[in-house]
Write an enzyme that holds these catalytic residues in place. Structure first.
Site, mmCIF file in Angstrom:
data_model
loop_
_atom_site.group_PDB
_atom_site.id
_atom_site.type_symbol
_atom_site.label_atom_id
_atom_site.label_comp_id
_atom_site.label_asym_id
_atom_site.label_seq_id
_atom_site.Cartn_x
_atom_site.Cartn_y
_atom_site.Cartn_z
ATOM 1 C CB THR A 1 -0.818 -0.016 1.218
ATOM 2 O OG1 THR A 1 -1.607 -1.172 1.204
ATOM 3 C CG2 THR A 1 -1.962 1.459 1.158
ATOM 4 C CG ASN B 1 -7.455 -0.197 3.855
ATOM 5 O OD1 ASN B 1 -8.671 -0.991 3.838
ATOM 6 N ND2 ASN B 1 -6.300 -0.398 4.310
ATOM 7 N N GLY C 1 -8.012 -0.667 14.852
ATOM 8 C CA GLY C 1 -6.404 -0.503 14.996
ATOM 9 C C GLY C 1 -5.892 -1.538 13.988
ATOM 10 C CE LYS D 1 0.321 0.536 6.518
ATOM 11 N NZ LYS D 1 0.467 0.506 5.215
ATOM 12 N NE ARG E 1 -12.089 -10.177 4.932
ATOM 13 C CZ ARG E 1 -13.169 -10.910 4.902
ATOM 14 N NH1 ARG E 1 -14.095 -10.513 5.754
ATOM 15 N NH2 ARG E 1 -13.210 -12.083 4.339
ATOM 16 C CD GLU E 2 -3.197 -8.508 10.209
ATOM 17 O OE1 GLU E 2 -3.371 -8.840 11.249
ATOM 18 O OE2 GLU E 2 -2.496 -7.606 9.732
ATOM 19 N N GLY F 1 -17.663 0.064 19.265
ATOM 20 C CA GLY F 1 -16.905 -0.301 20.394
ATOM 21 C C GLY F 1 -15.662 0.576 20.425
ATOM 22 C CB CYS G 1 -4.348 -2.135 7.123
ATOM 23 S SG CYS G 1 -3.314 -3.460 7.008
ATOM 24 N NE ARG H 1 1.263 -5.070 12.055
ATOM 25 C CZ ARG H 1 1.061 -5.308 10.727
ATOM 26 N NH1 ARG H 1 2.011 -4.457 9.929
ATOM 27 N NH2 ARG H 1 0.509 -6.189 10.195
HETATM 28 C C1 UGA Z 1 -8.089 -4.003 6.605
HETATM 29 C C2 UGA Z 1 -8.947 -3.881 5.362
HETATM 30 O O1 UGA Z 1 -10.429 -4.595 5.759
HETATM 31 C C3 UGA Z 1 -8.477 -5.086 4.366
HETATM 32 O O2 UGA Z 1 -9.400 -4.825 3.131
HETATM 33 C C4 UGA Z 1 -7.099 -4.596 3.785
HETATM 34 O O3 UGA Z 1 -6.702 -5.449 2.856
HETATM 35 C C5 UGA Z 1 -6.178 -4.561 5.044
HETATM 36 O O4 UGA Z 1 -6.750 -3.801 6.282
HETATM 37 C C6 UGA Z 1 -5.098 -3.962 4.534
HETATM 38 O O5 UGA Z 1 -4.776 -2.785 4.337
HETATM 39 O O6 UGA Z 1 -3.968 -4.782 4.249
HETATM 40 P P1 UGA Z 1 -7.667 -5.558 8.567
HETATM 41 O O7 UGA Z 1 -6.574 -4.527 9.021
HETATM 42 O O8 UGA Z 1 -7.057 -7.006 8.723
HETATM 43 O O9 UGA Z 1 -8.004 -5.236 6.890
HETATM 44 O O10 UGA Z 1 -8.499 -5.527 9.574
HETATM 45 P P2 UGA Z 1 -10.061 -5.238 9.604
HETATM 46 O O11 UGA Z 1 -11.028 -6.524 9.476
HETATM 47 O O12 UGA Z 1 -10.591 -4.093 8.353
HETATM 48 O O13 UGA Z 1 -10.472 -4.387 10.794
HETATM 49 C C7 UGA Z 1 -9.764 -3.543 11.261
HETATM 50 C C8 UGA Z 1 -10.248 -2.843 12.613
HETATM 51 O O14 UGA Z 1 -11.488 -2.461 12.506
HETATM 52 C C9 UGA Z 1 -10.158 -4.022 13.780
HETATM 53 O O15 UGA Z 1 -9.457 -3.404 14.723
HETATM 54 C C10 UGA Z 1 -11.570 -4.280 13.929
HETATM 55 O O16 UGA Z 1 -11.836 -4.732 15.432
HETATM 56 C C11 UGA Z 1 -12.192 -2.911 13.622
HETATM 57 N N1 UGA Z 1 -13.695 -2.966 13.577
HETATM 58 C C12 UGA Z 1 -14.104 -3.588 12.350
HETATM 59 C C13 UGA Z 1 -14.443 -2.282 14.118
HETATM 60 O O17 UGA Z 1 -14.214 -1.543 15.372
HETATM 61 N N2 UGA Z 1 -15.836 -2.358 13.825
HETATM 62 C C14 UGA Z 1 -16.313 -2.879 12.832
HETATM 63 O O18 UGA Z 1 -17.555 -3.044 12.657
HETATM 64 C C15 UGA Z 1 -15.283 -3.632 11.857
#
Ligand code: UGA
Length: 446
Positions: free
Chosen positions: A129, A219, A268, A274, A162-163, A264, A271, A341
């Site tokens: 990215t 993102n 964090g 930052k 997504r992780e 909530g 991704c 992270r």
């Molecule tokens: C995110 C994107 O969702 C991916 O599509 C992208 O490829 C990735 O970043 C990246 O740039 O590599 P990820 O960081 O694995 O993926 O996590 P998310 O599932 O997006 O969750 C991010 C944060 O948001 C977590 O802390 C989660 O707890 C929080 N979250 C998510 C909420 O607080 N509420 C929600 O409704 C959903």
């Protein structure tokens, strides 16, 4: 003959991409500068916890019994340059120390090291990215450095995995975006992704800046959705409304949708935080900072939720943390990941600890990483042990293991039966039935 593939950088993105490419039938060589990572991957071990990835590696890593042998690893740039027809660059772009902008030093170093060794025609594909405009700059740099000259081309192919779902997202992507400058580059990438495209994944061809922007825009949108619902949680807290019901009700409108509306302690990870900051920094450089000033607000709403959780915990124990015991369930930034992270859970745990409480953390997979980042917190081997003697229990990462906990058993171990749900994911009625006082973010107390 099918193109041979290298994957440069074997973190979350690269390790998963390399294993997925082998699964799709390609010969793959993964490269990393970290000797220990290469040694682990060569034994079929993942450098991080990611469901399904270990199995996928073991199906393909050369030398493992029963494996296809299509995947191996090296630290040698010349070997990688000599091997690959297509080189996927998957290195990390973290936030710069003390700045919003992203640190491009790993991408720049990887591109330079590879380019210098490219003696035969190849397609270099950036997956990291990056700030918009990077691909154009890197293309010029590769053209200047590669001994093969015009035979080497660049494309940009952002990754949306997504992780926690990395393997499925890579094998069955919901879209494939390629920024290309020639029909040849498009043809090669169509060959790489022929299987998911045949299964129905849309294949979108763009120029360089659009491909780079698709990733940061996606993102930013996701971050905005989360902060939107968290802003509504603030209003619910001020007015007596219930953000969970509100999210459910607005989510039925298909234009809004239900996903990513879980209020909530906020987002964090490596991704979202930052990426929105790097996007703002880049917009500033482009003279378009006004277009993204709203992202500053998205970031503030998000960080405020962590502070709010600390306040709720302080209220629950009296008006000071001094001499109190706080149990924290969850350290990873989200469930099914060991990644801490910029984890909201660990941030809250750390703040409370710094305010004088004795904090004990338990996370199903994130303990080692959490301990490394925050060695002064207490760590317990199970949720039950973390809760023992606690004045308040904080649920901060929504692992399914926590939904299955027995409130009676935990109640018997806890000092006081007070639960704060920072993820709105536990069945409050069940806990209340076992004598717990339950408070959740953005929800009224019955
Ligand atoms: C995110 C994107 O969702 C991916 O599509 C992208 O490829 C990735 O970043 C990246 O740039 O590599 P990820 O960081 O694995 O993926 O996590 P998310 O599932 O997006 O969750 C991010 C944060 O948001 C977590 O802390 C989660 O707890 C929080 N979250 C998510 C909420 O607080 N509420 C929600 O409704 C959903």
């Amino acid at each position: 003959m099918a193109p041979k593939i290298t994957v440069i950088g074997t973190g979350y993105l690269g390790a998963t991409h390399a294993a997925a490419m082998a699964e799709l039938g390609f010969e793959v060589l993964g490269l990393d500068v970290d000797a220990e990572k290469i040694a682990r991957l060569s034994r079929g071990e993942t450098p991080m916890y990611e469901p399904g990835l270990q199995e996928l590696l073991r199906r393909h890593v050369e030398g493992i019994e029963g494996a296809s042998g299509r995947l191996r690893f090296t630290r040698d740039w010349a070997e990688a340059a000599d091997f690959g027809d297509i080189h996927f660059v998957c290195v990390n772009t973290p936030q710069k120390q003390g700045e919003y902008a992203c640190d491009m030093s790993y991408v720049n170093a990887a591109m330079d090291s590879l380019a210098k060794e490219l003696r035969r025609p190849a397609l270099v594909v950036g997956k990291s990215t990056v700030p918009v405009g990077s691909a154009e700059r890197i293309a010029a740099r590769i053209a200047a450095l590669a001994p093969a000259g015009d035979g080497v081309e660049l494309a940009w192919n952002p990754e949306f995995l997504r992780e926690g779902f990395a393997v499925a997202d890579t094998l069955h992507p919901d879209r494939i975006v390629v920024g290309v400058r020639s029909a040849h580059a498009e043809k090669l990438l169509r060959e790489v992704y022929a299987t998911p495209v045949a299964e129905g994944s849309p294949f979108i061809v763009t120029d360089f800046p659009t491909a780079e922007l698709v990733k940061t825009a996606a993102n930013s949108f996701l971050a905005t959705k989360i902060s939107f619902i968290n802003a509504m949680a603030e209003i619910c807290e001020a007015s007596g409304g219930d953000v969970v019901k509100l999210a459910e009700a607005i989510g039925h409108d298909e234009r809004i949708g239900r996903k990513f509306l879980r209020a909530g302690i906020g987002f964090g990870g490596g991704c979202l935080p930052k990426d929105i900051r790097a996007f703002m920094a880049r917009a500033g450089e482009l003279g378009a900072d006004q277009a993204l000033t709203f992202l500053r607000e998205i970031d503030s709403v998000n960080m405020r939720r962590r502070g709010r959780m600390v306040e709720m915990a302080r209220d629950a124990v009296g008006d000071s943390f001094l001499g109190t015991r706080v149990a924290v369930l969850g350290a990873a930034f989200k469930p099914d990941s060991d990644d801490v992270r910029d984890s909201p859970a660990l941030n809250v745990a750390g703040q409370i600890h710094l305010q004088g409480a004795q904090v004990t953390v338990y996370d199903p997979k994130g303990m080692d990483n959490a301990r490394r980042v925050f060695p002064t917190l207490g760590y317990a081997p199970s949720a039950l042990d973390a809760v023992r003697g606690a004045d308040v229990v904080l649920h901060l990462t929504e692992w399914s293991e926590f939904r299955d906990l027995d409130p009676e058993e935990l109640g018997a171990a806890a000092g006081r039966r007070i639960l704060l749900d920072g993820r709105n994911a536990l069945d409050a009625a069940r806990w209340r039935a076992a004598g717990w006082t339950v408070r959740a973010m953005g929800r009224p107390q019955p």
